[in-house]
Motif scaffolding. Structure first.
Motif, PDB file in Angstrom:
ATOM      1  N   SER A  84       0.816  -1.161  -0.114  1.00 22.84           N
ATOM      2  CA  SER A  84       0.051   0.136  -0.108  1.00 22.84           C
ATOM      3  C   SER A  84       0.969   1.327   0.070  1.00 22.84           C
ATOM      4  O   SER A  84       0.630   2.263  -0.645  1.00 22.84           O
ATOM      5  CB  SER A  84      -0.942   0.074   1.196  1.00 22.84           C
ATOM      6  OG  SER A  84      -0.211   0.038   2.399  1.00 22.84           O
TER       7      SER A  84
ATOM      8  N   LYS B 178       0.866   3.546  -3.318  1.00 21.87           N
ATOM      9  CA  LYS B 178       0.230   5.132  -3.237  1.00 21.87           C
ATOM     10  C   LYS B 178       1.509   5.969  -3.917  1.00 21.87           C
ATOM     11  O   LYS B 178       0.865   7.209  -4.537  1.00 21.87           O
ATOM     12  CB  LYS B 178       0.222   5.255  -1.748  1.00 21.87           C
ATOM     13  CG  LYS B 178      -1.228   4.641  -1.258  1.00 21.87           C
ATOM     14  CD  LYS B 178      -1.279   5.099   0.152  1.00 21.87           C
ATOM     15  CE  LYS B 178      -2.443   4.507   0.862  1.00 21.87           C
ATOM     16  NZ  LYS B 178      -2.772   4.625   2.226  1.00 21.87           N
ATOM     17  N   GLN B 179       2.760   5.812  -3.596  1.00 25.75           N
ATOM     18  CA  GLN B 179       3.522   6.777  -4.259  1.00 25.75           C
ATOM     19  C   GLN B 179       3.889   6.510  -5.572  1.00 25.75           C
ATOM     20  O   GLN B 179       4.137   7.596  -6.455  1.00 25.75           O
ATOM     21  CB  GLN B 179       5.216   6.447  -3.417  1.00 25.75           C
ATOM     22  CG  GLN B 179       5.215   7.037  -2.014  1.00 25.75           C
ATOM     23  CD  GLN B 179       4.987   8.345  -1.938  1.00 25.75           C
ATOM     24  OE1 GLN B 179       5.565   9.146  -2.766  1.00 25.75           O
ATOM     25  NE2 GLN B 179       4.362   8.959  -1.002  1.00 25.75           N
TER      26      GLN B 179
ATOM     27  N   ASN C 117       1.731   5.100  -8.015  1.00 23.80           N
ATOM     28  CA  ASN C 117       0.638   5.703  -8.695  1.00 23.80           C
ATOM     29  C   ASN C 117       0.561   6.911  -9.330  1.00 23.80           C
ATOM     30  O   ASN C 117       0.680   7.824  -8.509  1.00 23.80           O
ATOM     31  CB  ASN C 117      -0.677   5.466  -7.900  1.00 23.80           C
ATOM     32  CG  ASN C 117      -2.039   5.238  -8.599  1.00 23.80           C
ATOM     33  OD1 ASN C 117      -1.889   5.121  -9.992  1.00 23.80           O
ATOM     34  ND2 ASN C 117      -3.053   5.227  -8.125  1.00 23.80           N
TER      35      ASN C 117
END
Length: 136
Positions: free
Chosen positions: A63, A67-68, A70
């Motif tokens: 996760s 998140k970074q 994406n």
């Protein structure tokens, strides 16, 4: 015209062999740089979290990194895999024609931004980013 080749089969055979040889020679001499890019460039991120199951790896490593990463420039899609042996892999596929070296650099920068948020065990083992080239 067809009658000419039917009446002279040896001439037709020699002519077809010459044409085949010319085609083979032209393929061999053609530089690879003239072929278009068909496979999109891809970057792989992988790490290992010893002692963790797939759910823990997904919650604490996947996760954070995803998140970074994406939304990185030129990205088409990404696919991740968390295993019960603690391994984690993320494949990021970019647009056809996007520079693979630049893609790897952009992903490495995003992964470096995620490093402070990762568990210490993952930091000690390292998070590896490599470009994947599909050559047939």
């Amino acid at each position: 015209m067809v009658k000419f080749f039917i009446e002279r089969p040896k001439f037709a055979i020699v002519l077809s062999i010459l044409m085949t040889l010319m085609g083979v020679l032209s393929i061999i001499n053609m530089p690879v740089g003239q072929y278009p890019d068909v496979a999109p460039p891809s970057v792989n991120v992988f790490t290992n979290y010893r002692g963790a199951n797939a759910q823990v790896v997904n919650d604490t490593v996947a996760s954070v990194i995803e998140k970074q990463v994406n939304g990185v420039e030129g990205m088409q899609y990404m696919r991740s895999n968390s295993s019960n042996d603690g391994s984690y892999s993320l494949d990021i596929t970019f647009e056809v024609g996007f520079d693979a070296d630049r893609a790897a650099t952009l992903v490495q920068n995003r992964v470096n931004a995620a490093m402070p948020l990762l568990p210490d065990e993952v930091k000690r083992g390292g998070v590896f980013v490599e470009k994947v080239s599909l050559v047939c």
